[in-house]
Design an enzyme around this catalytic site. Structure first.
Site, PDB file in Angstrom:
ATOM      1  N   SER A   1       0.860  -1.348   0.086  1.00 37.85           N
ATOM      2  CA  SER A   1       0.025  -0.033   0.050  1.00 37.85           C
ATOM      3  C   SER A   1       1.016   1.223   0.062  1.00 37.85           C
ATOM      4  O   SER A   1       1.983   1.332   0.347  1.00 37.85           O
ATOM      5  CB  SER A   1      -0.765  -0.047   1.238  1.00 37.85           C
ATOM      6  OG  SER A   1      -0.019  -0.399   2.271  1.00 37.85           O
TER       7      SER A   1
ATOM      8  N   GLU B   1       0.932   5.448   0.977  1.00 34.73           N
ATOM      9  CA  GLU B   1       0.449   6.486   1.786  1.00 34.73           C
ATOM     10  C   GLU B   1       0.765   7.918   1.077  1.00 34.73           C
ATOM     11  O   GLU B   1       1.805   8.160   0.684  1.00 34.73           O
ATOM     12  CB  GLU B   1       0.904   6.540   3.250  1.00 34.73           C
ATOM     13  CG  GLU B   1       0.357   7.575   4.227  1.00 34.73           C
ATOM     14  CD  GLU B   1       0.697   7.495   5.584  1.00 34.73           C
ATOM     15  OE1 GLU B   1       0.592   6.631   6.109  1.00 34.73           O
ATOM     16  OE2 GLU B   1       1.282   8.427   6.158  1.00 34.73           O
TER      17      GLU B   1
ATOM     18  N   ASP C   1      -1.037  14.294  16.673  1.00 40.05           N
ATOM     19  CA  ASP C   1      -0.007  14.599  17.336  1.00 40.05           C
ATOM     20  C   ASP C   1      -0.276  16.185  18.138  1.00 40.05           C
ATOM     21  O   ASP C   1      -1.200  16.789  17.735  1.00 40.05           O
ATOM     22  CB  ASP C   1       1.417  14.911  16.461  1.00 40.05           C
ATOM     23  CG  ASP C   1       2.122  13.711  16.324  1.00 40.05           C
ATOM     24  OD1 ASP C   1       2.352  12.965  17.404  1.00 40.05           O
ATOM     25  OD2 ASP C   1       2.830  13.657  15.196  1.00 40.05           O
TER      26      ASP C   1
ATOM     27  N   PHE D   1      13.418  12.737  10.660  1.00 40.35           N
ATOM     28  CA  PHE D   1      12.673  11.420  10.842  1.00 40.35           C
ATOM     29  C   PHE D   1      12.888  10.950  12.322  1.00 40.35           C
ATOM     30  O   PHE D   1      11.876  10.355  13.017  1.00 40.35           O
ATOM     31  CB  PHE D   1      13.093  10.218   9.871  1.00 40.35           C
ATOM     32  CG  PHE D   1      12.626  10.564   8.602  1.00 40.35           C
ATOM     33  CD1 PHE D   1      11.554  11.267   8.142  1.00 40.35           C
ATOM     34  CD2 PHE D   1      13.208   9.665   7.583  1.00 40.35           C
ATOM     35  CE1 PHE D   1      11.342  11.530   6.754  1.00 40.35           C
ATOM     36  CE2 PHE D   1      12.738   9.757   6.178  1.00 40.35           C
ATOM     37  CZ  PHE D   1      11.828  10.811   5.870  1.00 40.35           C
TER      38      PHE D   1
ATOM     39  N   HIS E   1       3.542  -1.024   3.786  1.00 32.29           N
ATOM     40  CA  HIS E   1       2.976   0.078   3.634  1.00 32.29           C
ATOM     41  C   HIS E   1       3.789   1.265   3.246  1.00 32.29           C
ATOM     42  O   HIS E   1       5.011   1.402   4.241  1.00 32.29           O
ATOM     43  CB  HIS E   1       2.044   0.504   5.052  1.00 32.29           C
ATOM     44  CG  HIS E   1       1.301   1.858   4.919  1.00 32.29           C
ATOM     45  ND1 HIS E   1       0.338   2.007   3.998  1.00 32.29           N
ATOM     46  CD2 HIS E   1       1.422   3.036   5.265  1.00 32.29           C
ATOM     47  CE1 HIS E   1      -0.339   2.982   4.176  1.00 32.29           C
ATOM     48  NE2 HIS E   1       0.437   3.816   4.960  1.00 32.29           N
TER      49      HIS E   1
HETATM   50  P1  FAD Z   1      -2.381   6.428  20.886  1.00 35.07           P
HETATM   51  O1  FAD Z   1      -2.845   4.906  20.786  1.00 35.07           O
HETATM   52  O2  FAD Z   1      -3.423   7.568  21.324  1.00 35.07           O
HETATM   53  O3  FAD Z   1      -1.209   6.529  21.960  1.00 35.07           O
HETATM   54  C1  FAD Z   1      -0.497   8.018  22.147  1.00 35.07           C
HETATM   55  C2  FAD Z   1       0.208   7.864  23.293  1.00 35.07           C
HETATM   56  O4  FAD Z   1      -0.871   7.643  24.418  1.00 35.07           O
HETATM   57  C3  FAD Z   1       1.005   6.494  23.562  1.00 35.07           C
HETATM   58  O5  FAD Z   1       2.078   6.854  24.321  1.00 35.07           O
HETATM   59  C4  FAD Z   1       0.047   5.451  24.318  1.00 35.07           C
HETATM   60  O6  FAD Z   1       0.906   4.504  25.199  1.00 35.07           O
HETATM   61  C5  FAD Z   1      -0.437   6.288  25.408  1.00 35.07           C
HETATM   62  N1  FAD Z   1      -2.029   5.893  25.633  1.00 35.07           N
HETATM   63  C6  FAD Z   1      -2.811   5.201  24.726  1.00 35.07           C
HETATM   64  N2  FAD Z   1      -3.892   4.923  25.417  1.00 35.07           N
HETATM   65  C7  FAD Z   1      -3.687   5.252  26.814  1.00 35.07           C
HETATM   66  C8  FAD Z   1      -4.505   5.262  27.911  1.00 35.07           C
HETATM   67  N3  FAD Z   1      -5.702   4.455  27.854  1.00 35.07           N
HETATM   68  N4  FAD Z   1      -4.001   5.654  28.988  1.00 35.07           N
HETATM   69  C9  FAD Z   1      -2.777   6.356  29.091  1.00 35.07           C
HETATM   70  N5  FAD Z   1      -1.805   6.310  28.074  1.00 35.07           N
HETATM   71  C10 FAD Z   1      -2.371   5.908  26.759  1.00 35.07           C
HETATM   72  N6  FAD Z   1      -1.145  12.034  12.408  1.00 35.07           N
HETATM   73  C11 FAD Z   1      -1.605  12.788  11.803  1.00 35.07           C
HETATM   74  O7  FAD Z   1      -1.781  14.114  12.311  1.00 35.07           O
HETATM   75  N7  FAD Z   1      -2.267  12.395  10.701  1.00 35.07           N
HETATM   76  C12 FAD Z   1      -2.414  11.241  10.144  1.00 35.07           C
HETATM   77  O8  FAD Z   1      -2.846  11.125   9.022  1.00 35.07           O
HETATM   78  C13 FAD Z   1      -1.359  10.315  10.802  1.00 35.07           C
HETATM   79  N8  FAD Z   1      -1.301   9.162  10.464  1.00 35.07           N
HETATM   80  C14 FAD Z   1      -0.610   8.218  10.946  1.00 35.07           C
HETATM   81  C15 FAD Z   1      -0.566   6.727  10.478  1.00 35.07           C
HETATM   82  C16 FAD Z   1       0.318   5.822  10.842  1.00 35.07           C
HETATM   83  C17 FAD Z   1       0.407   4.327  10.459  1.00 35.07           C
HETATM   84  C18 FAD Z   1       0.944   6.237  12.203  1.00 35.07           C
HETATM   85  C19 FAD Z   1       1.883   5.060  13.060  1.00 35.07           C
HETATM   86  C20 FAD Z   1       0.938   7.389  12.791  1.00 35.07           C
HETATM   87  C21 FAD Z   1       0.210   8.684  12.107  1.00 35.07           C
HETATM   88  N9  FAD Z   1       0.094   9.624  12.699  1.00 35.07           N
HETATM   89  C22 FAD Z   1      -0.844  10.731  12.046  1.00 35.07           C
HETATM   90  C23 FAD Z   1       0.932   9.906  13.861  1.00 35.07           C
HETATM   91  C24 FAD Z   1      -0.131  10.166  15.096  1.00 35.07           C
HETATM   92  O9  FAD Z   1      -1.066  10.976  15.110  1.00 35.07           O
HETATM   93  C25 FAD Z   1       0.868  10.266  16.307  1.00 35.07           C
HETATM   94  O10 FAD Z   1       1.817   9.132  16.399  1.00 35.07           O
HETATM   95  C26 FAD Z   1       0.355  10.387  17.630  1.00 35.07           C
HETATM   96  O11 FAD Z   1       0.823  11.179  18.642  1.00 35.07           O
HETATM   97  C27 FAD Z   1      -0.465   8.873  18.160  1.00 35.07           C
HETATM   98  O12 FAD Z   1      -1.657   8.574  17.786  1.00 35.07           O
HETATM   99  P2  FAD Z   1      -2.188   7.214  17.987  1.00 35.07           P
HETATM  100  O13 FAD Z   1      -3.551   6.989  17.898  1.00 35.07           O
HETATM  101  O14 FAD Z   1      -1.230   5.911  17.410  1.00 35.07           O
HETATM  102  O15 FAD Z   1      -1.739   6.945  19.582  1.00 35.07           O
END
Ligand code: FAD
Length: 307
Positions: free
Chosen positions: A15, A17, A109, A218, A268
């Protein structure tokens, strides 16, 4: 088609992105590059979503274009940071009505210059909350993010994997990893995920380093370790763009070959909206892996466009 349906037919997926281009000129370049990549018949494509605003509506426009005009399975990224439940519900409805079946749900983020993510009383704090809400209310196939070197904010890998397990149990159908440059992190991560009974596909997210400045960028952005081996190979060419590109591509080819040979469920590719590295990588893979060869052969078909 849901990506989980594609999984039933393809042991491995390939895939791409993309991110929405910011202005007319980059949009033209994007069109050319994306057009070339679509000729490789990717299993699906995904379009990122700017957590900070700006290009959010462009994400929806592009997803619509890929899915409905170009007829490629397209996954819309969507973030919950700074969004109320009402806005999320509205946006999910828009995507659903557009015929989108796949969403990559992530927290997003923190905005630049803010030390911490502010909890959102009207919305969600974590990717898993967003996943649960969407799973309970809509019929999307859901992808979510995974971090082989742990998420930068997480105090430990154990903690991060536990949170990832919550995300999968909340309804994520598959995971795509953050970029990494040393495969040992991916294999170790799979083992840890297995111990937590995480059974869904964890697709490695790959990016070739094709210019020297990217190395630092990065690494800072994602917490990905740049192995000394890579730094040493690139250092002598730091001012030679052509050589850096070649070295970066060779390293990515080596990395992807090792992943696929050892059973990774596909790749990906973070394209950065450019095509040449991905095309060269595919070419090299097609000589060694039957499924990529088939994609390459199929790719002789031009993409379907509206008359
Ligand atoms: P989460 O799962 O929410 O985790 C974030 C942090 O919180 C981690 O440290 C985790 O351990 C902690 N955490 C999770 N759940 C809990 C809980 N219940 N209690 C306490 N701590 C918790 N960003 C963009 O802005 N746009 C995009 O399109 C985008 N695409 C992405 C695609 C991929 C494949 C990846 C890997 C990342 C992408 N990102 C994107 C970046 C992403 O937004 C950031 O990495 C963000 O900081 C984390 O999002 P998440 O949902 O993966 O993290």
């Amino acid at each position: 088609m849901k990506i989980t349906e594609i999984f039933k037919k393809q042991e491995r997926t390939f895939s791409f992105e993309f991110f929405p281009p910011g202005d007319y000129l980059t949009a033209v370049k994007f069109g050319i590059n994306a057009g070339q990549l679509m000729r490789l018949s990717p299993s699906f494509v995904s379009i990122t979503y700017g957590a900070g605003g700006g290009t959010q509506s462009n994400t929806f426009d592009l997803v619509n274009l890929f899915q409905n005009d170009l007829k490629f399975t397209c996954m819309a990224h969507y973030t919950c940071v700074n969004a109320s439940k009402e806005k999320i519900a509205y946006d999910m409805r828009v995507l659903h009505d557009m015929g989108i079946e796949n969403v990559m749900l992530i927290r997003g983020d923190k905005p630049k210059n803010e030390p911490l993510i502010k909890p959102n009383p009207a919305g969600f704090n974590y990717g898993s909350d967003l996943v649960r809400f969407v799973k309970e209310n809509y019929d999307f196939c859901i992808g979510a993010g995974a971090y082989p070197e742990k998420h930068v904010e997480s105090p430990s890998m154990e903690e991060d994997i536990k949170n990832m397990k919550v995300k999968v149990d909340s309804g994520a159908d598959f995971l795509i990893t953050q970029m990494f440059f040393d495969n040992k992190y991916y294999w170790e991560f799979l083992e840890k995920a297995k111990k937590q009974s995480i059974k869904c596909r964890i697709i490695p997210g790959i990016i070739p380093i094709t210019n020297f400045k990217q190395i630092k960028k990065f690494s800072e952005m994602t917490g990905a370790t740049i192995p000394e081996k890579i730094k040493k190979k690139m250092e002598p060419y730091r001012d030679n763009k052509k050589e850096i590109y070649k070295v970066g591509l060779d390293l990515a080819v080596e990395q992807v070959h090792e992943l696929l040979k050892n059973g990774a469920p596909g790749i990906h590719f973070y394209t950065l909206n450019k095509s040449s590295a991905a095309i060269q990588l595919y070419e090299s893979l097609s000589q060694n892996f039957k499924d990529v060869k088939i994609l390459f052969e199929k790719s002789l078909k031009p993409p379907v466009t509206k008359p």
